[in-house]
Write an enzyme that holds these catalytic residues in place. Structure first.
Site, PDB file in Angstrom:
ATOM      1  N   THR A  48       0.825  -1.206   0.000  1.00  0.00           N
ATOM      2  CA  THR A  48       0.000   0.000   0.000  1.00  0.00           C
ATOM      3  C   THR A  48       0.857   1.253   0.000  1.00  0.00           C
ATOM      4  OG1 THR A  48      -1.745  -1.169   1.186  1.00  0.00           O
ATOM      5  CG2 THR A  48      -1.827   1.225   1.214  1.00  0.00           C
ATOM      6  N   TYR A 111     -12.321  -5.607  -4.770  1.00  0.00           N
ATOM      7  CA  TYR A 111     -13.305  -4.795  -5.491  1.00  0.00           C
ATOM      8  C   TYR A 111     -14.728  -5.128  -5.055  1.00  0.00           C
ATOM      9  CZ  TYR A 111     -15.978  -2.522  -9.132  1.00  0.00           C
ATOM     10  OH  TYR A 111     -16.889  -1.742  -9.798  1.00  0.00           O
ATOM     11  N   TYR A 141      -2.860 -10.251   4.033  1.00  0.00           N
ATOM     12  CA  TYR A 141      -2.812  -8.804   4.250  1.00  0.00           C
ATOM     13  C   TYR A 141      -4.188  -8.326   4.691  1.00  0.00           C
ATOM     14  CZ  TYR A 141      -1.236  -3.978   3.260  1.00  0.00           C
ATOM     15  OH  TYR A 141      -0.884  -2.656   3.347  1.00  0.00           O
ATOM     16  N   LYS A 171       0.137  -9.581   7.700  1.00  0.00           N
ATOM     17  CA  LYS A 171       0.328  -8.176   8.071  1.00  0.00           C
ATOM     18  C   LYS A 171      -1.025  -7.618   8.477  1.00  0.00           C
ATOM     19  CE  LYS A 171       1.649  -3.548   6.745  1.00  0.00           C
ATOM     20  NZ  LYS A 171       1.830  -2.547   5.660  1.00  0.00           N
TER      21      LYS A 171
END
Length: 307
Positions: A48, A111, A141, A171
């Site tokens: 990110t 999405y 993630y 994470k």
């Protein structure tokens, strides 16, 4: 090839050239700085903070080989390879694995909202089946504020139970340490070879005390050395060192993270090209730059006074 070493990671920012392509040479040199003078144990590019979902497929496919050719160790880099389309995630993941870098950070498909655990499970199963390598090491993630697609502790435990060492860790960018602790509780954490990484260096001692593996943070681009000082401090100096880390993290939080970290790197190197952003992100405003500069000076003055 091996699982990523535990410790402090920078979610590395990405430099772009005038055409908006990744400047691979500059990124590699920067990541080399992060794991030497920058105080970090490893780097996590194309996540990110690295604007990974704004980077072209061509660049994402080429970067792992460039890192491998530059001599990065296989346990020192965790490439972001998540994508909405499972086939794209497969391609990015294969590129990393083929370069000898088996550790990848994989967002869920983000999405379509309100995806079920069963649907998310199917996505990761497809990725694992199509890559088809026992060397693969996936770090899930969890970033619900950005992806709007959370990963539940029960889903994470299911994937770990099904695929063992291939599901290497997670994470947690939720910013809620109780969430990180929940993932540790569901999987056993480092005691069961599942490496949870909270996303704030302000949590570093809590993380280490709760069976987490370390930290993967965007603000360690600029403040990794402060975290290293805190970890290396003796008992007498630890409280002040952690206070320095928390003050730096609070400063970073006052500004948009990606352009803020890039602005700090531009100042460090004297290279204003670091401030280029991939649309829709934009660089800091003049007022934000002035505020950040003043805040960094205040941080340094406080550190000097405490020494």
């Amino acid at each position: 090839m091996s699982k990523a070493r535990r410790g402090i990671y920078a979610a590395a920012v990405t430099p772009f050239d005038e055409e908006g392509n990744v400047d691979a040479g500059k990124l590699i040199a920067y990541c080399r700085h992060l794991v030497t003078d920058g105080g970090c144990d490893g780097v996590a590019p194309t996540g990110t903070t690295g604007e990974g979902n704004s980077i072209s497929a061509r660049d994402r496919l080429a970067l792992p080989a460039a890192f491998a050719n530059a001599g990065f160790a296989s346990d020192q880099v965790i490439f972001g390879t998540g994508a909405c389309a499972a086939g794209d995630a497969v391609a990015y993941t294969k590129a990393s694995l083929e370069a000898g870098l088996p550790n990848v950070l994989v967002l869920p498909p983000f999405y379509y909202k309100n995806a079920s655990d069963e649907g998310l499970y199917a996505y990761y199963v497809r990725l694992i089946d199509k890559v088809n390598s026992d060397a693969l090491r996936i770090y899930l993630y969890h970033f619900p504020q950005m992806s709007m697609t959370p990963l539940s502790p029960s889903l994470v435990a299911r994937l770990k139970g099904e695929f063992g060492p291939v599901i290497a860790g997670l994470k947690d960018s939720s910013g809620d340490f109780s969430q990180s602790a929940a993932f540790v509780e569901a999987t056993g954490g480092v005691d069961k070879d599942f490496d949870v990484y909270p996303s704030s260096e302000a949590m570093v001692f809590d993380a280490m005390a709760t069976n987490c593996a370390g930290i993967i943070s965007g603000s360690t681009n600029a403040f990794g050395n402060l975290v290293r000082e805190a970890l290396d401090a003796n008992e007498a100096g630890r409280e002040q060192a952690l206070a320095n880390v928390k003050a730096a993290r609070a400063t970073a939080a006052k500004y948009p993270l990606m352009p803020g970290m890039k602005q700090i790197e531009a100042w460090r190197t004297g290279d204003d090209s670091w401030t280029r952003m991939a649309p829709p992100l934009v660089e800091l405003t003049r007022e934000q730059k002035a505020g950040l500069r003043a805040d960094l000076d205040t941080l340094q003055a406080a550190r000097n006074a405490a020494q």
